[in-house]
Design a protein around this motif. Structure first.
Motif, PDB file in Angstrom:
ATOM      1  N   GLY B 325       0.833  -1.211   0.000  1.00  0.00           N
ATOM      2  CA  GLY B 325       0.000   0.000   0.000  1.00  0.00           C
ATOM      3  C   GLY B 325       0.861   1.252   0.000  1.00  0.00           C
ATOM      4  O   GLY B 325       1.940   1.284   0.585  1.00  0.00           O
ATOM      5  N   LYS B 353      -8.808   6.644  -2.708  1.00  0.00           N
ATOM      6  CA  LYS B 353      -8.947   5.365  -1.997  1.00  0.00           C
ATOM      7  C   LYS B 353     -10.422   5.127  -1.712  1.00  0.00           C
ATOM      8  O   LYS B 353     -11.044   5.883  -0.960  1.00  0.00           O
ATOM      9  CB  LYS B 353      -8.145   5.401  -0.687  1.00  0.00           C
ATOM     10  CG  LYS B 353      -8.099   4.066   0.011  1.00  0.00           C
ATOM     11  CD  LYS B 353      -7.267   3.067  -0.782  1.00  0.00           C
ATOM     12  CE  LYS B 353      -7.101   1.764  -0.032  1.00  0.00           C
ATOM     13  NZ  LYS B 353      -6.395   0.776  -0.902  1.00  0.00           N
ATOM     14  N   ARG B 354     -10.981   4.099  -2.283  1.00  0.00           N
ATOM     15  CA  ARG B 354     -12.413   3.882  -2.162  1.00  0.00           C
ATOM     16  C   ARG B 354     -12.697   2.587  -1.394  1.00  0.00           C
ATOM     17  O   ARG B 354     -13.448   1.728  -1.852  1.00  0.00           O
ATOM     18  CB  ARG B 354     -13.047   3.871  -3.554  1.00  0.00           C
ATOM     19  CG  ARG B 354     -12.872   5.210  -4.284  1.00  0.00           C
ATOM     20  CD  ARG B 354     -13.413   5.179  -5.690  1.00  0.00           C
ATOM     21  NE  ARG B 354     -12.684   4.250  -6.534  1.00  0.00           N
ATOM     22  CZ  ARG B 354     -13.047   3.948  -7.787  1.00  0.00           C
ATOM     23  NH1 ARG B 354     -14.113   4.504  -8.308  1.00  0.00           N
ATOM     24  NH2 ARG B 354     -12.338   3.098  -8.490  1.00  0.00           N
ATOM     25  N   LEU B 358      -6.716  -0.274   4.650  1.00  0.00           N
ATOM     26  CA  LEU B 358      -5.601   0.598   5.019  1.00  0.00           C
ATOM     27  C   LEU B 358      -4.664  -0.126   5.976  1.00  0.00           C
ATOM     28  O   LEU B 358      -5.069  -1.062   6.668  1.00  0.00           O
ATOM     29  CB  LEU B 358      -6.134   1.871   5.696  1.00  0.00           C
ATOM     30  CG  LEU B 358      -7.031   2.768   4.815  1.00  0.00           C
ATOM     31  CD1 LEU B 358      -7.636   3.875   5.656  1.00  0.00           C
ATOM     32  CD2 LEU B 358      -6.243   3.362   3.657  1.00  0.00           C
TER      33      LEU B 358
END
Lengths: 402, 360
Positions: B325, B353-354, B358
């Motif tokens: 990420g 970012k949908r 995270l």
């Protein structure tokens, strides 16, 4: 020719140190006898000191009857560095695969020592051999001597740019078609389009023999022809076992990383479900003695890649999922598709609009209609996810009423 | 006596490659079976017939004098029947049939200052553009930055100890003649000052409708200057792409105090494992600091080292970052995340970012 001027170059001198081959040494070596290369040293040192380039926009220069192949270049400090006041670039169409003999290289160098700066790029980004720095009066003599040696100029401006390819079947077991043969054929077939710009903007062809895409066709060419296969990956189980014995972790390094998740390894035999194979090349790359592309080979054709200018960078996207590439190349139906695409683009494209941008603007579906290709699922990453559909049967009914 | 002028040849195209390929390649064309990399910079291709072709690959600065080309040619004559080729990344390759010639050739190349390497999981030569050597629209030099970076990472050229291959490219402006937009690490020259319109010469040099149409953001508007048609720029709409300068020389954009480079990472063109992908912005701006651009060299080194220490085997830079990420990459690298990292061009929303996926 004697060179009497000598420039102090405290900045450039620092780029003569260090282990990587130095371009400054190359320019200085040429500058020992060549006044153009020598004045380039002075001009470049000034650029380094000022952090600013000193080249003007090109003018229109070239050889008689051609609209491309020469990039006009003039220094903005002609009084100070007179030998580089004209410093045009000549693009020389490379032999496919960039193969040369010592003999032909010496002869090319003879031409360039006689008429130019003695500096080259081996090679430019598009693939051409680049002769850096020529005056306007020397262009025709260079061209005449090049053609006598069997070489011709490459493309520039809004024309077919010099096609280029990987070394293909000449030295690679993965090449799924003869990239060099096809590249030479395309270059010869479109000589008129290559030398005489008549498109809305540039048009690049790049030929890669397999999905490893060593010439970056998917990123750098309007027409990307990438070798692939339709049948089963060829397996030599004995050699696969050898890789395993010699330390390749086939589960972790290959099966887990397989994008189609279609590889099974039981410690003794590798099994591949070829119907789910994405033809990514990873397993073959890791075990070149154990695995090989299948035997029913051809290419996938993608279209529309470009760098950011004007409307943003694009990667090519699929237009023909698979086609055979076999001699005689002239009999391939593909050329009709190409000419059809060019017609649509030339009739409707805006100035400096690459074909990829044109397709974005008019829509891939509409472009396919115009070109006469059927839409297939291989052309999209996924179907649309919005309901704003231009249903066309309604339009057709209206037409009938009139 | 009249000169017997030879007919002027045109449209002959390039010579056919058959003229230049070594006999072993002509004989085994399309019949290669597999290849091995016995040591960095050396490839061995074996054909169905059992013939073996040894390729020795050496680095090059791309900008070569005829003197150096002649030396390469003479080395080819000495060791491999006068046959050589160049690669898509500017390396020179000698094509040998006698394995006994490999060591002496490598010794000669080393003595010449051209290191052998660039195969397998290495950093190979940097694809790049002309820069101040030859280009009118350069925002930075090309060859100098490349030289400084390669001097620093040359050990990764001469060995094959990286998790995967790493491709660096440099383009000295957004035109990207070097098409850097799909590289593991891309160094891109950028301008940050709006074009300084040369009002006096503009009507003579440029077609105004073309100039207005060249701007992707419609920042160039028609106006008049001393009674003649001219243009003005909506400053807040200019994104410094220099497309207007490409069509009109009266719009110079280069500026020593604000030009520099940006660093983009994680792109690839190969289809291996993951699909080809664009490079993404890592470092928005580093000022030009010739002759050796130390800040750029340091940034490239930091990214290479971080990737080398943390990526899994076979993971290209972009694949590694996709796995961990981008937020984790920014934390690990210490590169500050800024407003400029957020896309605001077309389709920008697709890059937001949908999800709640995270790392913390």
């Amino acid at each position: 020719m004697a060179v009497d001027k000598k420039y102090e170059t405290p900045m450039l001198d620092q780029l003569e140190t260090g282990p990587w081959p130095s371009f400054v040494k190359e320019i200085k070596a040429a500058g020992e006898e060549n006044p153009m290369a020598n004045d380039l040293i002075g001009l470049l040192e000034q650029s380094y000191t000022e952090r600013l380039g000193h080249w003007k926009h090109g003018g229109i220069v070239g050889v008689m009857g051609y609209g491309g192949g020469v990039i006009g270049r003039y220094s903005d400090l002609p009084e100070k560095y007179p030998a580089v006041s004209h410093f045009h670039t000549i693009r020389v169409n490379q032999p496919a695969g960039w193969y040369y003999t010592a003999d032909v290289l010496h002869k090319l160098c003879d031409i360039w020592d006689k008429h130019g700066s003695g500096l080259t790029n081996m090679h430019g980004s598009t693939g051409d051999m680049v002769l850096l720095g020529c005056t306007t009066p020397d262009l025709e003599p260079v061209f005449s001597e090049l053609t006598e040696l069997g070489f011709d100029l490459g493309g520039s401006g809004s024309d077919v740019r010099t096609p280029s390819c990987c070394c293909g079947q000449s030295r690679c077991e993965w090449a799924c078609y003869d990239t060099m043969g096809l590249t030479h054929f395309i270059t010869q077939k479109f000589q008129d389009e290559l030398h005489r710009p008549a498109f809305p903007y540039k048009m690049k062809f790049k030929m890669s023999g397999c999905p490893n895409d060593c010439v970056a066709s998917i990123a750098r060419s309007d027409i990307s022809i990438i070798g692939t296969w339709r049948d089963e990956i060829q397996i030599n189980q004995e050699e696969v076992r050898n890789y395993s014995k010699n330390g390749v972790n086939i589960v972790k390094e290959i099966a887990v990383l397989c994008p189609g998740k279609c590889i099974d390894w039981d410690g003794n035999e590798i099994k591949i479900d070829d119907s789910s194979c994405r033809h990514c090349m990873h397993c073959i790359n890791v075990m070149p003695k154990g695995l090989a592309p299948g035997k029913d080979r051809g290419a996938v054709v993608l279209m529309g890649a470009k760098a950011p200018i004007v409307e943003g960078a694009l990667l090519s996207s699929v237009i023909i999922p698979f086609m055979k590439i076999e001699e005689p190349y002239d009999d391939m139906e593909f050329w009709e598709v190409i000419e059809e695409m060019w017609d649509v683009w030339c009739d409707n494209g805006k100035a400096r609009e690459r074909i990829g941008e044109f397709i974005q603007r008019v829509g891939l579906g509409n472009f396919l209609d115009e070109v006469g290709l059927e839409p297939v699922a291989e052309m999209v990453a996924h179907p649309r996810d919005n309901p704003y559909i231009f249903y066309e049967d309604y339009l057709e009914e209206e037409d009938e009423d009139e | 006596m009249a000169d017997a002028k030879p007919q002027r040849l045109t449209d002959i195209g390039p010579p056919h490659h058959d003229r230049f390929m070594p006999p072993i390649i002509k004989k085994n064309y399309g019949k290669w079976k597999y290849h091995e990399i016995p040591r960095p910079g050396v490839l061995v291709h074996t054909s169905d017939s059992g013939d073996k072709l040894y390729t020795v690959r050496a680095g090059s600065p791309r900008l070569l004098s005829t003197k150096k080309i002649r030396i390469f040619a003479d080395l080819a004559t000495k060791y491999c029947g006068g046959h050589l080729r160049f690669t898509s990344r500017h390396n020179v390759e000698f094509l040998l049939t006698d394995a006994a010639n490999i060591d002496p050739l490598i010794a000669d190349l080393d003595a010449l200052g051209h290191p052998v390497g660039g195969t397998g999981n290495s950093i190979t030569s940097i694809v790049h553009t002309q820069g101040w050597v030859h280009c009118h629209s350069a925002a930075t030099d090309a060859s100098g930055v490349v030289k400084a970076v390669m001097d620093d990472v040359i050990d990764e050229f001469k060995t094959m100890e990286l998790p995967a291959k790493l491709r660096i490219a440099l383009a000295c402006c957004l035109n990207m003649c070097g098409a850097v937009h799909c590289s593991d690490i891309a160094i891109l020259g950028i301008h940050k000052r709006i074009p300084q319109i040369d009002l006096k010469t503009l009507p003579k040099l440029c077609e105004i409708p073309n100039l207005i149409a060249s701007c992707p953001t419609n920042a160039i508007r028609p106006t008049t200057y001393e009674g003649k048609p001219s243009v003005e720029i909506q400053e807040d709409q200019c994104m410094f792409c220099a497309n207007c300068f490409t069509v009109c020389p009266a719009m110079p954009i280069a500026d020593p105090d604000t030009d520099g480079v940006s660093i983009w990472i994680g792109g690839k063109v190969s289809n291996a494992r993951s699909e080809p992908m664009f490079s993404k912005l890592a470092i928005p701006f580093i000022p030009n600091n010739p002759p050796r651009w130390p800040e750029v060299v340091e940034a490239v080194r930091m990214i290479v080292d971080l990737w080398k220490a943390n990526a899994n085997k076979h993971e290209r830079v972009g694949e590694w970052i996709e796995r961990i990420g981008w937020p984790k990459f920014f934390r690990m690298s210490g590169i500050p995340f800024e407003k400029t990292h957020i896309d605001d061009f077309k389709h920008a929303g697709l890059t937001f970012k949908r999800s709640a996926h995270l790392t913390y």
